[in-house]
Design a protein around this motif. Structure first.
Motif, PDB file in Angstrom:
ATOM      1  N   VAL A  77      -6.359  13.901   3.645  1.00  0.00           N
ATOM      2  CA  VAL A  77      -5.372  13.079   2.950  1.00  0.00           C
ATOM      3  C   VAL A  77      -3.994  13.435   3.480  1.00  0.00           C
ATOM      4  O   VAL A  77      -3.664  14.618   3.617  1.00  0.00           O
ATOM      5  N   THR A  78      -3.193  12.421   3.802  1.00  0.00           N
ATOM      6  CA  THR A  78      -1.827  12.720   4.263  1.00  0.00           C
ATOM      7  C   THR A  78      -0.840  12.506   3.131  1.00  0.00           C
ATOM      8  O   THR A  78      -1.114  11.819   2.156  1.00  0.00           O
ATOM      9  N   GLU A  79       0.322  13.088   3.288  1.00  0.00           N
ATOM     10  CA  GLU A  79       1.435  12.808   2.385  1.00  0.00           C
ATOM     11  C   GLU A  79       1.913  11.377   2.646  1.00  0.00           C
ATOM     12  O   GLU A  79       1.674  10.823   3.733  1.00  0.00           O
ATOM     13  N   VAL A 138      -0.342   1.733   0.798  1.00  0.00           N
ATOM     14  CA  VAL A 138       0.902   1.135   1.277  1.00  0.00           C
ATOM     15  C   VAL A 138       1.801   0.788   0.096  1.00  0.00           C
ATOM     16  O   VAL A 138       1.340   0.225  -0.902  1.00  0.00           O
ATOM     17  N   SER A 139       3.067   1.150   0.223  1.00  0.00           N
ATOM     18  CA  SER A 139       4.040   0.704  -0.784  1.00  0.00           C
ATOM     19  C   SER A 139       5.343   0.409  -0.061  1.00  0.00           C
ATOM     20  O   SER A 139       5.545   0.818   1.089  1.00  0.00           O
ATOM     21  N   ILE A 140       6.219  -0.321  -0.718  1.00  0.00           N
ATOM     22  CA  ILE A 140       7.561  -0.527  -0.167  1.00  0.00           C
ATOM     23  C   ILE A 140       8.554  -0.284  -1.289  1.00  0.00           C
ATOM     24  O   ILE A 140       8.218  -0.398  -2.464  1.00  0.00           O
ATOM     25  N   THR A 198       5.104   0.891  -5.927  1.00  0.00           N
ATOM     26  CA  THR A 198       3.709   0.864  -6.355  1.00  0.00           C
ATOM     27  C   THR A 198       2.802   0.763  -5.139  1.00  0.00           C
ATOM     28  O   THR A 198       3.022  -0.072  -4.265  1.00  0.00           O
ATOM     29  N   LYS A 199       1.777   1.615  -5.112  1.00  0.00           N
ATOM     30  CA  LYS A 199       0.940   1.612  -3.906  1.00  0.00           C
ATOM     31  C   LYS A 199      -0.292   0.731  -4.052  1.00  0.00           C
ATOM     32  O   LYS A 199      -0.860   0.599  -5.135  1.00  0.00           O
ATOM     33  N   VAL A 200      -0.648   0.151  -2.926  1.00  0.00           N
ATOM     34  CA  VAL A 200      -1.873  -0.638  -2.829  1.00  0.00           C
ATOM     35  C   VAL A 200      -2.761   0.069  -1.825  1.00  0.00           C
ATOM     36  O   VAL A 200      -2.294   0.493  -0.766  1.00  0.00           O
TER      37      VAL A 200
END
Ligand code: ADP
Ligand code: MG
Length: 472
Positions: free
Chosen positions: A147-149, A190-192, A200-202
């Protein structure tokens, strides 16, 4: 320019190369074609069976952690991750939650959060109609999860990271990591955001190639921008990647980790890493051969190879081996080593492309390749002729001299033999010789041409030129 900054964190699963599965003696054979043959009561989750830990799998993960400069656990244990799905015979997956084997580390300047060890699930295939099939050969195969940061900034950077991890796994011989075979599976979060805090991440699943990783992440960044620009909110969810339509699509609302009701696996002992001599840092380090990034620096610093050529040699095992053996053979001759790199990365790669062949299909041995390189150096074959010899060697194999002879491409470089030819030409072309002596340079080319004709093109023109100059 967009006002939003994209952020990506990756979760990458990789099947590890071991003889047997993670917790039992069933074979770990990713190429097994018959379903449900590599199974036993342990990996089928029969009541009353007990798992045992596969040391080899633990060692692979510790080696990856060592290579990335992560911190190895001194003492760890496995957890049960409980959920129901037909691909999970026990009703839980043995994984690691609080106490991963490796914490921290970096790869390509991306911070790694953790690397842990778990077991793979079975493979289910959904047939037409109402039928689903489950193949348990994969159930219980050792699976590493890295898992990455959340520090990656683009689809390209995400796929570059995954490519480098694949290369590392291959070079440590920890796994094959072929994404199209599902041996390595990438999930991208992914989030922006337009502020300092993350959006919010998807999570995107079903990414089965490096290209898919790059494209899906790029698409998802754009989709989220559109959502926010419309004044709406990004929904926290899991999305899939549709390769044909090149879009991500909603799959399910993400479950929280408490849904899994993790707890320590009571059937396995704690793993006292620091008490096991094979798992000491010194031991692990001594077992790691040159890492891909070390190899890159060596090729650049010692041999002066161009970056793009280095990549071809480092990424491809067969091409890399040909080159490595050339470096051993021509140890002190950097020119020869550069010539070898050129022939591999441009000519040989071109031959493979035109023949639509993979590098593993190359029939040429390293000895034969090095022999060809020597023939070029000694002038036994012209650089033009060498390309033809290489074409045949690559596809059909054989030794360089015989192939060169077979193609009529061996140049005569024997000076005594060629001297005779040269003196004959000199005595039969007195007027041209006079022209040359009067300073007409082109006369020399004419004489060399005559000698080439005389030898039916088999002489080495450089040697002829040298001999004419000497004798005139
Ligand atoms: P979860 O508990 O939902 O699994 P984690 O904190 O374990 O979330 O993170 C899972 C992955 O998601 C990691 O790779 C992490 O870097 C990434 N991640 C976490 N938050 C974000 C975010 N806001 N945007 C992008 N990636 C994120
Ligand atoms: Mg998580």
């Amino acid at each position: 320019m967009s006002i939003y900054t994209p952020t990506i964190g990756l979760e990458i699963h990789a099947e590890l190369k071991t003889k047997t599965k993670m917790f039992c003696n069933s074979k770990n054979d990713p190429d097994e074609k018959s379903p449900n043959v590599n199974i036993c009561p342990v990996c089928m989750g029969h009541p009353g069976t007990l798992p045992t830990i596969n040391k080899e799998a633990v060692r692979h993960v510790l080696k990856v952690g060592t290579a990335l400069g992560g911190e190895l656990a001194t003492n760890t244990y496995f957890d049960r991750k409980n959920y129901f799905y037909p691909d999970l015979p026990k009703g839980y997956q043995v994984s690691q939650y609080k106490n991963p084997l490796v914490s921290g580390g970096t790869l390509k300047d991306v911070l790694v959060t953790r690397i842990h060890l778990e077991e793979d699930t079975a493979r289910s295939s959904h047939e037409t109609g109402n039928t689903s099939l489950v193949d348990f050969n994969r159930a219980g195969i050792p699976l590493m999860e890295l898992v990455t940061e959340p520090v990656i900034k683009s689809g390209k950077q995400a796929s570059d990271f995954a490519r480098e991890l694949r290369l590392l796994l291959r070079s440590l011989e920890a796994g094959e990591a072929n994404m199209e075979k599902g041996e390595m599976r990438v999930e991208a979060n992914v989030s922006i955001s337009d502020s300092d805090s993350l959006g919010t991440k998807v999570e995107i699943k079903n990414l089965n190639s490096l290209k898919a990783v790059e494209q899906a992440v790029a698409f998802e960044i754009g989709r989220q921008e559109d959502v926010l620009k419309r004044g709406e909110q990004v929904l926290q969810e899991t999305r899939g990647w549709d390769e044909n339509k090149q879009i991500t699509f909603p799959q399910r609302i993400k479950e929280e980790s408490q849904d899994y009701r993790y707890f320590p696996e009571p059937d396995l002992p704690r793993l006292d890493i620091s008490d096991i001599p094979e798992f000491s840092l010194e031991r692990l380090k001594s077992e790691i051969s040159e890492l891909p990034w070390e190899k890159r620096s060596r090729y650049a610093d010692v041999y002066g190879i161009k970056d793009e050529d280095i990549e071809a040699l480092v990424q491809d095992k067969k091409l890399g081996t040909l080159f490595e053996e050339a470096t051993e053979k021509f140890a002190d001759d950097k020119n020869m080593i550069q010539t070898a790199a050129n022939y591999i990365t441009s000519d040989l790669v071109g031959i493979l492309k035109r023949g639509k062949k993979a590098s593993q299909e190359i029939s040429m041995t390293s000895e034969s390749f090095c022999e060809l390189m020597l023939m070029i150096k000694e002038g036994t074959v012209s650089s033009r002729g060498a390309k033809d010899v290489l074409s045949v060697l690559a596809i059909e194999g054989g030794d360089a001299k015989s192939v060169g002879e077979g193609l009529g491409l061996i140049q005569k470089s024997n000076e005594d033999e060629l001297k005779l030819v040269v003196s004959n030409i000199i005595s039969s072309h007195k007027d041209v010789v006079e022209d040359y002596k009067a300073g007409k340079e082109s006369a020399l080319q004419y004489l060399v041409g005559q000698a080439m004709k005389e030898t039916k093109g088999s002489a080495n023109p450089q040697i002829l030129q040298k001999l004419f100059k000497e004798l005139l």
